[in-house]
Motif scaffolding. Structure first.
Motif, PDB file in Angstrom:
ATOM      1  N   MET A   1      29.441  37.525  24.021  1.00 28.43           N
ATOM      2  CA  MET A   1      30.658  37.681  24.800  1.00 28.43           C
ATOM      3  C   MET A   1      31.190  36.195  24.976  1.00 28.43           C
ATOM      4  O   MET A   1      32.504  36.311  24.950  1.00 28.43           O
ATOM      5  CB  MET A   1      30.427  38.483  25.974  1.00 28.43           C
TER       6      MET A   1
ATOM      7  N   MET B   1      34.915  35.310  23.866  1.00 28.86           N
ATOM      8  CA  MET B   1      36.005  34.864  24.985  1.00 28.86           C
ATOM      9  C   MET B   1      36.418  33.865  24.540  1.00 28.86           C
ATOM     10  O   MET B   1      37.932  33.567  24.470  1.00 28.86           O
ATOM     11  CB  MET B   1      35.061  34.865  26.111  1.00 28.86           C
TER      12      MET B   1
ATOM     13  N   SER C   1      39.045  33.831  21.405  1.00 29.02           N
ATOM     14  CA  SER C   1      40.302  34.671  21.628  1.00 29.02           C
ATOM     15  C   SER C   1      41.288  34.097  22.297  1.00 29.02           C
ATOM     16  O   SER C   1      42.242  34.566  22.186  1.00 29.02           O
ATOM     17  CB  SER C   1      39.516  36.031  22.077  1.00 29.02           C
ATOM     18  N   ILE C   2      40.767  32.902  22.779  1.00 30.88           N
ATOM     19  CA  ILE C   2      41.905  32.325  23.507  1.00 30.88           C
ATOM     20  C   ILE C   2      43.074  31.947  22.737  1.00 30.88           C
ATOM     21  O   ILE C   2      44.041  32.062  22.988  1.00 30.88           O
ATOM     22  CB  ILE C   2      41.399  31.088  24.541  1.00 30.88           C
TER      23      ILE C   2
ATOM     24  N   ASP D   1      45.618  34.710  21.551  1.00 31.49           N
ATOM     25  CA  ASP D   1      46.199  35.655  22.431  1.00 31.49           C
ATOM     26  C   ASP D   1      45.409  36.572  23.094  1.00 31.49           C
ATOM     27  O   ASP D   1      45.694  37.663  23.586  1.00 31.49           O
ATOM     28  CB  ASP D   1      47.536  36.254  21.999  1.00 31.49           C
ATOM     29  N   GLY D   2      44.133  36.358  23.092  1.00 32.62           N
ATOM     30  CA  GLY D   2      43.095  37.121  23.912  1.00 32.62           C
ATOM     31  C   GLY D   2      42.779  38.127  23.184  1.00 32.62           C
ATOM     32  O   GLY D   2      42.057  39.124  23.408  1.00 32.62           O
TER      33      GLY D   2
ATOM     34  N   GLN E   1      34.766  40.574  30.535  1.00 31.76           N
ATOM     35  CA  GLN E   1      35.550  41.676  30.456  1.00 31.76           C
ATOM     36  C   GLN E   1      37.152  41.467  31.280  1.00 31.76           C
ATOM     37  O   GLN E   1      38.079  41.654  30.877  1.00 31.76           O
ATOM     38  CB  GLN E   1      34.979  43.038  31.034  1.00 31.76           C
TER      39      GLN E   1
ATOM     40  N   GLN F   1      37.975  38.578  32.155  1.00 30.32           N
ATOM     41  CA  GLN F   1      38.869  37.336  31.295  1.00 30.32           C
ATOM     42  C   GLN F   1      39.682  38.021  30.195  1.00 30.32           C
ATOM     43  O   GLN F   1      40.768  37.623  30.154  1.00 30.32           O
ATOM     44  CB  GLN F   1      37.787  36.496  30.730  1.00 30.32           C
ATOM     45  N   LEU F   2      39.142  38.785  29.420  1.00 24.52           N
ATOM     46  CA  LEU F   2      39.867  39.389  28.142  1.00 24.52           C
ATOM     47  C   LEU F   2      41.046  40.206  28.628  1.00 24.52           C
ATOM     48  O   LEU F   2      42.197  40.153  28.288  1.00 24.52           O
ATOM     49  CB  LEU F   2      39.009  40.357  27.566  1.00 24.52           C
TER      50      LEU F   2
ATOM     51  N   ILE G   1      43.763  37.950  30.040  1.00 27.65           N
ATOM     52  CA  ILE G   1      44.504  37.074  28.711  1.00 27.65           C
ATOM     53  C   ILE G   1      45.460  38.122  28.196  1.00 27.65           C
ATOM     54  O   ILE G   1      46.771  37.737  28.108  1.00 27.65           O
ATOM     55  CB  ILE G   1      43.542  36.752  27.794  1.00 27.65           C
ATOM     56  N   ARG G   2      45.039  39.455  28.218  1.00 25.34           N
ATOM     57  CA  ARG G   2      45.983  40.439  27.466  1.00 25.34           C
ATOM     58  C   ARG G   2      47.199  40.725  28.297  1.00 25.34           C
ATOM     59  O   ARG G   2      48.376  40.489  27.973  1.00 25.34           O
ATOM     60  CB  ARG G   2      45.326  41.848  27.402  1.00 25.34           C
TER      61      ARG G   2
ATOM     62  N   VAL H   1      49.451  37.439  28.238  1.00 30.25           N
ATOM     63  CA  VAL H   1      50.267  37.357  27.234  1.00 30.25           C
ATOM     64  C   VAL H   1      51.527  38.201  27.152  1.00 30.25           C
ATOM     65  O   VAL H   1      52.487  37.805  26.693  1.00 30.25           O
ATOM     66  CB  VAL H   1      49.378  37.761  26.025  1.00 30.25           C
TER      67      VAL H   1
ATOM     68  N   GLU I   1      44.130  29.499  30.380  1.00 30.02           N
ATOM     69  CA  GLU I   1      42.674  29.031  30.234  1.00 30.02           C
ATOM     70  C   GLU I   1      42.388  28.469  31.632  1.00 30.02           C
ATOM     71  O   GLU I   1      41.373  28.774  32.123  1.00 30.02           O
ATOM     72  CB  GLU I   1      42.978  27.893  29.250  1.00 30.02           C
TER      73      GLU I   1
ATOM     74  N   ILE J   1      41.427  31.754  33.839  1.00 28.25           N
ATOM     75  CA  ILE J   1      40.397  32.435  33.428  1.00 28.25           C
ATOM     76  C   ILE J   1      39.116  31.744  33.727  1.00 28.25           C
ATOM     77  O   ILE J   1      37.913  32.226  33.483  1.00 28.25           O
ATOM     78  CB  ILE J   1      40.527  33.099  32.168  1.00 28.25           C
ATOM     79  N   PHE J   2      38.953  30.378  33.592  1.00 23.04           N
ATOM     80  CA  PHE J   2      38.012  29.525  33.853  1.00 23.04           C
ATOM     81  C   PHE J   2      37.843  29.128  35.147  1.00 23.04           C
ATOM     82  O   PHE J   2      37.353  27.956  35.549  1.00 23.04           O
ATOM     83  CB  PHE J   2      37.770  28.563  32.759  1.00 23.04           C
TER      84      PHE J   2
END
Lengths: 394, 291
Positions: A194, A198, A201-202, A205-206, B81, B83-84, B87-88, B91, B101, B104-105
């Motif tokens: 994961m 992760m 995927s940045i 666009d994720g 999870q 983070q994903l 991002i979605r 966007v 970035e 999420i970090f």
């Protein structure tokens, strides 16, 4: 042994440093930082009360159970030097990376050699005159004349060698790798990584377009062979030496030791590509070949000198011996316990197991059995070949 | 607070420490160094850490070691999870990639595991690293950085230094030899089985209502049981369990009811073969010896 005398008044700093040296000479590793800690601690305890100082120093200097039990005596011998003598002790060798690279000199680790401090805790005092090991109805050693120097060329023959090295190669590959419990990035892994998905995927666009996987990597095992070359084992020595030479020739993460009443490291000699030169080097080491056996003492020496350097959880120790031993079984017991505790797998190959009605009833074998992961016959090259599957399942 | 005070304080919290242990704990606290407690199972190594946290009224953070323990379970892990999803969501709203970035970090996406949590407390906690000998050598090496510098490096964030230095207690049953590097960084103490008097004191601290006669009997019985050839010797916890069981059964003298005594041995003997090796005759002999 001389006791410490304070000939003149020195500062407390000096004395603490001296005490550190005293401990170090007696096998308890200390560092300058420990001495600094001692001085710090003296401020918070009652330094005039020797009981308190003893307790405090004990916590700082000692780092294992053995040291914990011995510390009080060492403390007394240093600080109360009036009546007490320093107890007999063994200086622990610095087991740093000692690689023998000198090509000209034969690499002989003569352990338990000239009766210095090594043989103190061993009840048997007949230093290295192993010829008189006839007692207590031993099977073979009694009749064997002690050949002090044997040319080992006769023990390694060309046709055996190629067969043995083939078997050794197969066995080595069977036990070479052990799965690690950790997972590392890998194309064919069965779990998703994961963290890296992760990261990747940045950029998209994720959207996790690329699925990265991880698996448990295979980590190489370190093989160590210990071969009994005492009188009773002489008929089998050829098989074993060929086998171990094949094993050693395969890669560098293998070590071989010969033992009878002493232990010697023969890895470098066996690794020599020039067979004749290897045999010559071996024959120089073969003093005492074909004499009595002290398995416990030799294992004890192995533990003391080599265990820190070559053993870890991912190692496999193969002992090849018939178990006829002139040592006290208590030494064997404690040595095996120590060896096992270092986390290695332990295999005992016994040529006598190949006999028709052999039962492992002698005391050394009975002592050793609980510690062994595998106890198997090895009287011929064929019997070694059969081991392959069993070793694979270990 | 000197070491005798610490010993007394521990005793007030129902933990009877011998002099060596009390001194070792005191020095570890004084020098702010980790303490390594080694000893048989059930001699009270873990309890020492628990009692320290009660004594100083701080949090106890426990890391149970096992083979294969890695940084994701011991230090930190990102909440992938979340983070994903984040991002979605970003966007779709058209946020800048750099912002995403950074977000999420950030710390809010970081899942703290025991070691990271321990160095970020306002009040210094007790960090118990239990059964370190079960973890593998890699993890041991990993601990060295944390134990000597009390800082953790996270590539995405940077180095996190300790706000307070936790009091670190490592325990080991000695199933595997620990590395010298780890030992050298710790104050060491070997915790033995307590002697008769100490163990009676422990029992009466925990169960004040047990009569001194029975307490004496129980402890003598357990101590002589430890001398028998057993696979798993009963520890202090087992002794306390047994005391509770005997009290529950209303037994005031262990010699009075051989049947009940034998039945209650399940509290002390934890393997089938141990139970077989102490038949009624042996338990009676031990009980009579203890009486």
């Amino acid at each position: 042994m001389a006791v410490t005398k304070f000939l003149y008044r020195t500062s407390i700093n000096h004395r603490i440093v001296d005490f550190c040296h005293h401990l170090r000479n007696n096998g308890i590793m200390t560092s300058p930082i420990d001495a600094a800690h001692c001085l710090n601690v003296l401020r918070v305890i009652n330094a005039n009360e020797h009981h308190e100082v003893r307790l405090a120093f004990k916590s700082i200097f000692v780092s294992n159970k053995d040291g914990f039990n011995r510390f009080d005596e060492l403390f007394d011998s240093f600080w109360f030097n009036e009546r007490k003598q320093r107890h007999e002790h063994e200086a622990i060798e610095n087991t740093g990376p000692k690689t023998v690279t000198n090509k000209n000199a034969p690499s002989i680790f003569e352990i338990n050699g000239s009766g210095k401090s090594d043989n103190i805790d061993l009840p048997d005092n007949d230093n290295d005159k192993e010829a008189n090991t006839s007692g207590k109805g031993r099977l073979i050693a009694a009749k064997t004349i002690n050949t002090m120097t044997t040319d080992m060329r006769e023990f390694i023959q060309a046709e055996d060698e190629s067969k043995a090295s083939e078997i050794a190669r197969r066995i080595a590959s069977a036990i070479r790798y052990k799965l690690s419990r950790r997972r590392k990035l890998s194309n064919r892994g069965n779990t998703l990584d994961m963290r890296r998905i992760m990261r990747k995927s940045i950029a998209t666009d994720g959207e996790p377009l690329k699925l990265l996987r991880k698996r448990k990597p295979e980590t190489p095992m370190h093989l160590v062979g210990l071969i009994d070359v005492s009188g009773s084992m002489q008929p089998y020595a050829r098989v074993f030496l060929s086998f171990i030479k094949g094993l050693i020739g395969n890669d560098l993460r293998t070590d071989a030791f010969l033992f009878h009443t002493k232990l010697m490291c023969v890895s470098d000699a066996l690794r020599d590509n020039n067979t004749l030169r290897a045999a010559n080097r071996l024959s120089m080491m073969a003093r005492g070949f074909g004499g009595g056996t002290k398995i416990g003492t030799c294992l004890n020496n192995f533990n003391k000198q080599f265990i820190g350097r070559i053993l870890g959880r991912k190692s496999l120790v193969i002992i090849m011996s018939d178990g006829y031993d002139t040592d006290d079984t208590a030494i064997l017991d404690s040595s095996l316990k120590h060896l096992k505790k270092s986390g290695c797998k332990l295999i005992w190959l016994n040529p006598l197991l190949g006999w028709k009605d052999y039962k492992p009833v002698n005391s050394s074998i009975i002592t050793a059995l609980p510690y062994l992961d595998l106890f198997a016959p090895c009287n011929t090259l064929q019997s070694l070949l059969v081991l392959e599957n069993e070793l694979r399942s270990l | 607070m000197n070491w005798q005070d610490l010993q007394n304080k521990l005793s007030e919290h129902a933990y009877i420490a011998n002099q060596e242990l009390a001194m070792a704990l005191k020095i570890a606290l004084q020098l702010e160094r980790p303490i390594l407690l080694e000893g048989e199972a059930g001699v009270g190594k873990t309890q020492a850490a628990k009692t320290l946290s009660e004594l100083f009224d701080t949090e106890l953070i426990r890391l149970q070691c096992y083979e294969g323990l890695d940084s994701a379970a011991a230090i930190y892990e990102w909440n992938y999870q979340r983070q994903l999803l984040s991002i979605r969501a970003s966007v779709d709203t058209g946020s800048d990639l750099k912002d995403i970035e950074n977000r999420i970090f950030s710390r809010s996406y970081l899942m703290e595991r025991p070691l990271l949590r321990a160095i970020q407390q306002q009040k210094a906690p007790v960090l118990l690293i239990d059964e370190i000998d079960r973890a593998d050598e890699e993890f041991e090496a990993f601990l060295l950085e944390i134990l000597s510098d009390f800082q953790i490096t996270i590539p995405e964030i940077g180095t996190i230094s300790a706000t307070t230095k936790p009091m670190v207690v490592l325990t080991s049953n000695g199933t595997r030899n620990l590395s010298d590097a780890l030992r050298r960084r710790c104050i060491y103490n070997y915790v033995p089985y307590p002697d008769l008097r100490t163990e009676i004191a422990i029992l009466t601290k925990r169960y004040p209502r047990v009569s001194s006669h029975l307490a004496n009997q129980i402890v003598s019985f357990v101590q002589s049981l430890r001398k028998e050839d057993l696979e798993k010797k009963p520890g202090i916890a087992e002794m306390l369990d047994w005391t509770a069981a005997l009290s529950g059964l209303g037994i005031n003298d262990i010699t009075s009811d051989p049947e009940a005594l034998q039945a209650s041995l399940v509290c002390l003997l934890k393997t089938q073969s141990d139970l077989y090796s102490i038949p009624k005759e042996v338990s009676q002999r031990l009980a009579n010896g203890a009486a």
